[in-house]
Every structure is written in C-alpha cells, then in structure tokens.
Write a protein that holds these residues in place. Structure first.
Motif, PDB file in Angstrom:
ATOM      1  N   LYS A   1       0.808  -1.231   0.000  1.00 36.00           N
ATOM      2  CA  LYS A   1       0.000   0.000   0.000  1.00 36.00           C
ATOM      3  C   LYS A   1       0.837   1.275   0.000  1.00 36.00           C
ATOM      4  O   LYS A   1       0.318   2.369  -0.258  1.00 36.00           O
ATOM      5  CB  LYS A   1      -0.936   0.017   1.219  1.00 36.00           C
TER       6      LYS A   1
ATOM      7  N   HIS B   1       2.568   2.143  -2.178  1.00 37.88           N
ATOM      8  CA  HIS B   1       2.467   2.688  -3.531  1.00 37.88           C
ATOM      9  C   HIS B   1       1.406   3.772  -3.654  1.00 37.88           C
ATOM     10  O   HIS B   1       1.409   4.550  -4.605  1.00 37.88           O
ATOM     11  CB  HIS B   1       2.181   1.581  -4.539  1.00 37.88           C
ATOM     12  N   LEU B   2       0.511   3.804  -2.690  1.00 35.81           N
ATOM     13  CA  LEU B   2      -0.489   4.866  -2.699  1.00 35.81           C
ATOM     14  C   LEU B   2       0.141   6.192  -2.270  1.00 35.81           C
ATOM     15  O   LEU B   2      -0.426   7.247  -2.499  1.00 35.81           O
ATOM     16  CB  LEU B   2      -1.652   4.506  -1.781  1.00 35.81           C
ATOM     17  N   TYR B   3       1.291   6.095  -1.633  1.00 34.88           N
ATOM     18  CA  TYR B   3       2.007   7.302  -1.179  1.00 34.88           C
ATOM     19  C   TYR B   3       3.478   7.151  -1.560  1.00 34.88           C
ATOM     20  O   TYR B   3       4.326   6.977  -0.679  1.00 34.88           O
ATOM     21  CB  TYR B   3       1.894   7.460   0.346  1.00 34.88           C
ATOM     22  N   PRO B   4       3.806   7.213  -2.847  1.00 38.37           N
ATOM     23  CA  PRO B   4       5.190   6.914  -3.247  1.00 38.37           C
ATOM     24  C   PRO B   4       6.222   7.807  -2.568  1.00 38.37           C
ATOM     25  O   PRO B   4       7.375   7.414  -2.415  1.00 38.37           O
ATOM     26  CB  PRO B   4       5.179   7.130  -4.764  1.00 38.37           C
TER      27      PRO B   4
ATOM     28  N   ASP C   1      12.170   2.299  -9.416  1.00 37.63           N
ATOM     29  CA  ASP C   1      12.032   3.710  -8.997  1.00 37.63           C
ATOM     30  C   ASP C   1      10.648   3.935  -8.364  1.00 37.63           C
ATOM     31  O   ASP C   1      10.493   4.713  -7.430  1.00 37.63           O
ATOM     32  CB  ASP C   1      12.222   4.648 -10.196  1.00 37.63           C
TER      33      ASP C   1
ATOM     34  N   GLY D   1       7.845   5.513  -8.869  1.00 41.36           N
ATOM     35  CA  GLY D   1       7.202   6.812  -8.668  1.00 41.36           C
ATOM     36  C   GLY D   1       7.907   7.720  -7.682  1.00 41.36           C
ATOM     37  O   GLY D   1       7.363   8.750  -7.289  1.00 41.36           O
ATOM     38  N   THR D   2       9.128   7.352  -7.275  1.00 45.62           N
ATOM     39  CA  THR D   2       9.829   8.203  -6.313  1.00 45.62           C
ATOM     40  C   THR D   2      10.651   9.283  -7.028  1.00 45.62           C
ATOM     41  O   THR D   2      11.212  10.159  -6.372  1.00 45.62           O
ATOM     42  CB  THR D   2      10.774   7.377  -5.404  1.00 45.62           C
ATOM     43  N   GLY D   3      10.738   9.177  -8.333  1.00 43.97           N
ATOM     44  CA  GLY D   3      11.420  10.222  -9.107  1.00 43.97           C
ATOM     45  C   GLY D   3      12.880  10.409  -8.721  1.00 43.97           C
ATOM     46  O   GLY D   3      13.361  11.532  -8.645  1.00 43.97           O
TER      47      GLY D   3
ATOM     48  N   LEU E   1      14.288   9.731  -5.837  1.00 41.65           N
ATOM     49  CA  LEU E   1      14.552   9.884  -4.394  1.00 41.65           C
ATOM     50  C   LEU E   1      14.949   8.557  -3.749  1.00 41.65           C
ATOM     51  O   LEU E   1      15.722   8.518  -2.797  1.00 41.65           O
ATOM     52  CB  LEU E   1      13.327  10.484  -3.696  1.00 41.65           C
TER      53      LEU E   1
ATOM     54  N   PRO F   1      11.871   1.547 -14.056  1.00 40.25           N
ATOM     55  CA  PRO F   1      10.963   2.538 -13.475  1.00 40.25           C
ATOM     56  C   PRO F   1       9.880   1.943 -12.568  1.00 40.25           C
ATOM     57  O   PRO F   1       9.401   2.608 -11.670  1.00 40.25           O
ATOM     58  CB  PRO F   1      10.323   3.215 -14.705  1.00 40.25           C
ATOM     59  N   HIS F   2       9.458   0.705 -12.828  1.00 38.54           N
ATOM     60  CA  HIS F   2       8.381   0.087 -12.039  1.00 38.54           C
ATOM     61  C   HIS F   2       8.349  -1.408 -12.313  1.00 38.54           C
ATOM     62  O   HIS F   2       9.051  -1.900 -13.204  1.00 38.54           O
ATOM     63  CB  HIS F   2       7.025   0.724 -12.360  1.00 38.54           C
TER      64      HIS F   2
END
Lengths: 276, 207
Positions: free
Chosen positions: B48, B50-53, B81, B83-85, B87, B103-104
């Motif tokens: 979960k 992933h709901l708040y990357p 990565d 969705g952390t861009g 980070l 990327p995923h």
C-alpha cells in the motif's frame, strides 16, 4: 501506462455525506456546517427555490462538496432567475464552493474521488453560465495554454486546473493529453497566452517539461510566458530544476500563483514604462 | 515486518537481506526458492506504500538502518524507482545498496529493455501483475472510489485503451480476474506471460 493508484490517496473509510441535510445545520454549524455531514441522521427535504439567497448559496457550497450535479444546475438557474449576474453566480456560489473543496482536499479530509464529483457538479453549473458570461462580460485576468506532456494520458489534474482557472477569469486553451513540444509551441504562437501550464502524472514523463522549456529558451521566447508546472510526482525542487516559474501543488494553488505572477508581471511592465 | 528464511551457515556467501515491496513478495520468494539461496532473507514493506510513493524512500531507509543494526551489511532493495522520481536512488546511493533496475515492476517483469523499446506505445495500457489481478479491488477499485462512484470510471480510464495483464504465472483464476477487471474498466484485454522477468537475474546476482 503506470498505476493511477500511484498518485492517488487512499479514500476508503471516509464518511460519505448524506444527500441532503437541514439548511439550519449549515447556517448554525461552524465551518459552514460541513462537520455535520456524516452525523445528520434525519434528513429533511430542502426545496432550493424556497431558500433565500444567502441560504441558497451556502446550500450550493454544500451540494458542490457532495458532488450533487443536478442540485448545482438547479441552484445556478434559480440564482440567475432571481437576477444574479452570471459572474456573481460563478464566483460566489461555484468558485467559492470549490475553494472549500480544495481546502479540505489539501487537508486530507477529501480525496480524489470526492474532488472529481465536486468538479463534475461545478462543470455542470459552468456549462449553464459559460454562454451567459460571454454575453454579459466578466473581468478577464489573462489567458493560459495548458496540456498534459508527451507520453502521458492522465488529465484529471490538468482538467481541474483548467476549470478553476476558467472560473477565476482566465481564458483557457486546453491542448489535451500527450502534448509534444511542437504542439505547445504552435499553440503559444497562435494564442499568445500569458501562461503556459504543463502537467504530468508519471515520473517517466515529467522530464519532458524541461524539453519544452529548453526549446523556449533556445528560441528566445522563455520570458514571453509564465510557466507553471504541476502533477502528483512533481515538487518545488523539480519545478526549479526544469526552469518553470512555479510548481503548483493543486488547482487552487495554480489559480493563486497565476494571479500573483500576472500581477507581478504587470507591475514590472508598469515600472519599466514609467522609467523609460 | 515479517522476515523469512534466515539461515546462513558459516563459510557460505555473505548474509544478505532483500527489502522488497509487498507487491512482489510471492515472486521474490519464488525466485529465491528456485535459486536455493539460503543466505538471503526477505523483508517486505506493505504494498500500500504505492499509494504514497513519497513515503517509500524514508521507509526503505528505516529498513536499511534496521538491517545494518542487525549486522547485515549486504542489502538489496526490491523496488524499482516506483514513482519516487530518483529519491529512492538517493537513499540507495547514501547507503551503498543496489535496487532492481527500471521505473516500475511492469517494466522489470516484462524486461526493462523490452518495456523501454515499446516507448509511447505503452501509454494507453493499464497494467496489472499477478499481485494486482489478485488485489484489484483493494488497490484500484476502492482507492479510486469506483466501488462507491462507478460513474467516475471514464474520468480515470477514459484515455486508456487496453488492460494488459503481465502474468508471472499460469493461473486461470487470475486470468479470469484480470479479464473481469478489464470489462469493469471498459478496456480491451490482453494477457502477456512474462514470468519473473529481470527479477530473476537481479536476485540471482546475490549468489
């Protein structure tokens, strides 16, 4: 291409507002009575046309909050019939209602699905007002070309920004999704807007914003526009790194930022004119 | 967090921990089992996240520090990565640990090279993995509010054309679930059997 859920907040478990609740609750309650939403058990059917103007506008704020499209259409028509100007209906009932929605979204009280429902309700009200606003005229703050960047088809945030900018008095030219640099540049050339807005939902597509801005720089056109960027994976630092004027975390911030930067630009032009 | 299979007899390769996303837990365990690596243990963070990357890098850092406090130096991050861009990469670099390239998970399950070669062709595809086919309601339907407001479907998915099920295993039930998800979203359905893609080689390198 990548999970939508990636960018969206969890919304399960949030109390869902009752469809209708007593208007006295709105008038007496703090915070426009919104705290009463989940707890009011005995609903009272409200006849919108029987409310006075103040009550009706507050009721419309709550109906927007609950995403009640038909009620918003009805309220919009009632206010118009009572002689309100389209501009007043837009700003006092719809835009103000969405401002409240925006605050609660930012505070984590509302989530994307609720904001989408509210936006759909506002869109229905604006569809009634748009032709009337053209006829009656309304203050114009400027214009904006907006689009989701190349490789990206996500347009929820972009659509919200476009709608709120229009509501705030900007002419909005929406280029849609998957917008490449040529399309952006052609639209800038054609419409000569004050603002260019770019949106992306994916970390894999957001770097394209820099491609567009670098092309503007290379062509010596960068300073002709205020460039605003936004999207779930972006942040302030990214906005600076790609050379945008500002990163906007949500639609309300986009509107405020646009107003401030337009005012600053006008002031600078004015200062230049007086010193020239 | 649950930690499994911790045993590394003396003289064997250096004790190693994989800190992975819960969404690839089954697959990571399957690859570990295939390769018979008993010096590697696995800790998973809730899928979960992933709901708040934006929370992923901090949670990974916490797990890295925990592993180091347990005396485990060799760590592998079972995230792309995600969705952390960049980070997450910054955290990996700070502690000198590697992560799965790409990327995923859609990309590394299909194979990063193949996914990248597809370019913008993947833009209108909504991907599911075995995990997401199994957890479609919890990770897609409910977070998007589609259980309560099915009328929002096209606002979310109107620009997509097909749902592509990247299947790690052959499982008729998951196939049926993924197909039902495509119907629910109003998208064409395509199934691609990927197996574990680049995950196999990434874990194999920990031997």
């Amino acid at each position: 291409m990548v999970p939508l859920v990636l960018a969206l907040c969890e919304s399960a478990g949030k109390p869902v507002g009752v469809k209708r609740f007593c208007v006295s609750g709105i008038l007496n309650g703090r915070d426009g009575g919104r705290k009463d939403l989940g707890t009011m058990s005995d609903e009272e059917e409200i006849i919108l046309s029987e409310l006075n103007d103040e009550e009706l506008v507050l009721q419309m704020h709550d109906d927007l909050y609950d995403g009640l499209k038909e009620e918003i259409e009805e309220g919009t028509n009632i206010l118009l019939e009572r002689g309100w100007t389209p501009y007043d209906v837009l700003t006092k009932a719809l835009v103000e209602g969405m401002r409240i929605v925006g605050i609660d979204f930012r505070d984590g009280i509302l989530f994307v699905p609720e904001v989408l429902l509210a936006a759909n309700a506002m869109k229905a009200g604006m569809a009634i007002l748009r032709p009337l606003l053209v006829e009656t005229g309304a203050p114009k703050l400027g214009s904006m070309v907006i689009g989701t960047v190349k490789g990206d088809i996500h347009d929820i945030g972009k659509n919200l920004v476009g709608m709120m900018m229009e509501g705030a008095g900007f002419d909005v030219i929406d280029l849609g999704i998957n917008t490449d640099v040529d399309k952006y540049l052609a639209a800038l050339e054609e419409h000569k807007p004050d603002i260019l807005g770019m949106s992306a939902l994916l970390t894999t597509t957001m770097p394209y914003m820099k491609v567009v801005i670098d092309t503007l720089i290379a062509q010596g056109k960068r300073d002709d526009y205020i460039v605003l960027v936004g999207g779930a994976p972006l942040n302030e630092e990214f906005g600076k790194a790609v050379g945008a004027d500002a990163y906007c975390r949500d639609a309300a911030v986009a509107v405020e930022t646009a107003k401030n930067l337009i005012a600053r630009k006008h002031n600078q032009l004015g200062a230049r004119a007086t010193t020239a | 967090m649950p930690t499994v299979a911790t045993s590394a007899p003396a003289g064997k390769p250096e004790r190693t921990r994989i800190i992975a996303c819960g969404a690839i837990a089954r697959e990571t365990i399957a690859v570990l089992a295939q390769s018979g690596m008993s010096h590697v243990d696995l800790t998973c963070l809730p899928a979960k996240l992933h709901l708040y990357p934006e929370k992923i890098p901090g949670e990974i850092e916490r797990e890295i520090l925990e592993a180091r406090a347990e005396g485990i130096e060799r760590i592998f991050v079972g995230y792309a990565d995600c969705g952390t861009g960049g980070l997450l990469d910054a955290v990996c670099e700070k502690y000198g640990v590697e992560r799965i390239a790409g990327p995923h998970c859609y990309s590394f399950f299909l194979g990063n090279a193949e996914f990248e070669a597809l370019g913008d062709a993947t833009m209108t595809s909504f991907f599911l993995t075995d995990f997401l086919a199994r957890q479609f309601d919890a990770f897609v339907t409910r977070p998007l509010g589609l259980d309560r407001h099915p009328e929002l479907r096209d606002a979310y998915f109107g620009n997509y054309e097909k749902l592509v099920f990247l299947a790690q295993t052959d499982d008729d039930e998951l196939d049926a679930r993924a197909r039902a998800a495509a119907d629910f979203l109003g998208l064409a359905y395509e199934r691609v059997r990927t197996s574990y893609g680049d995950l196999t080689a990434a874990i194999g390198a920990l031997k």
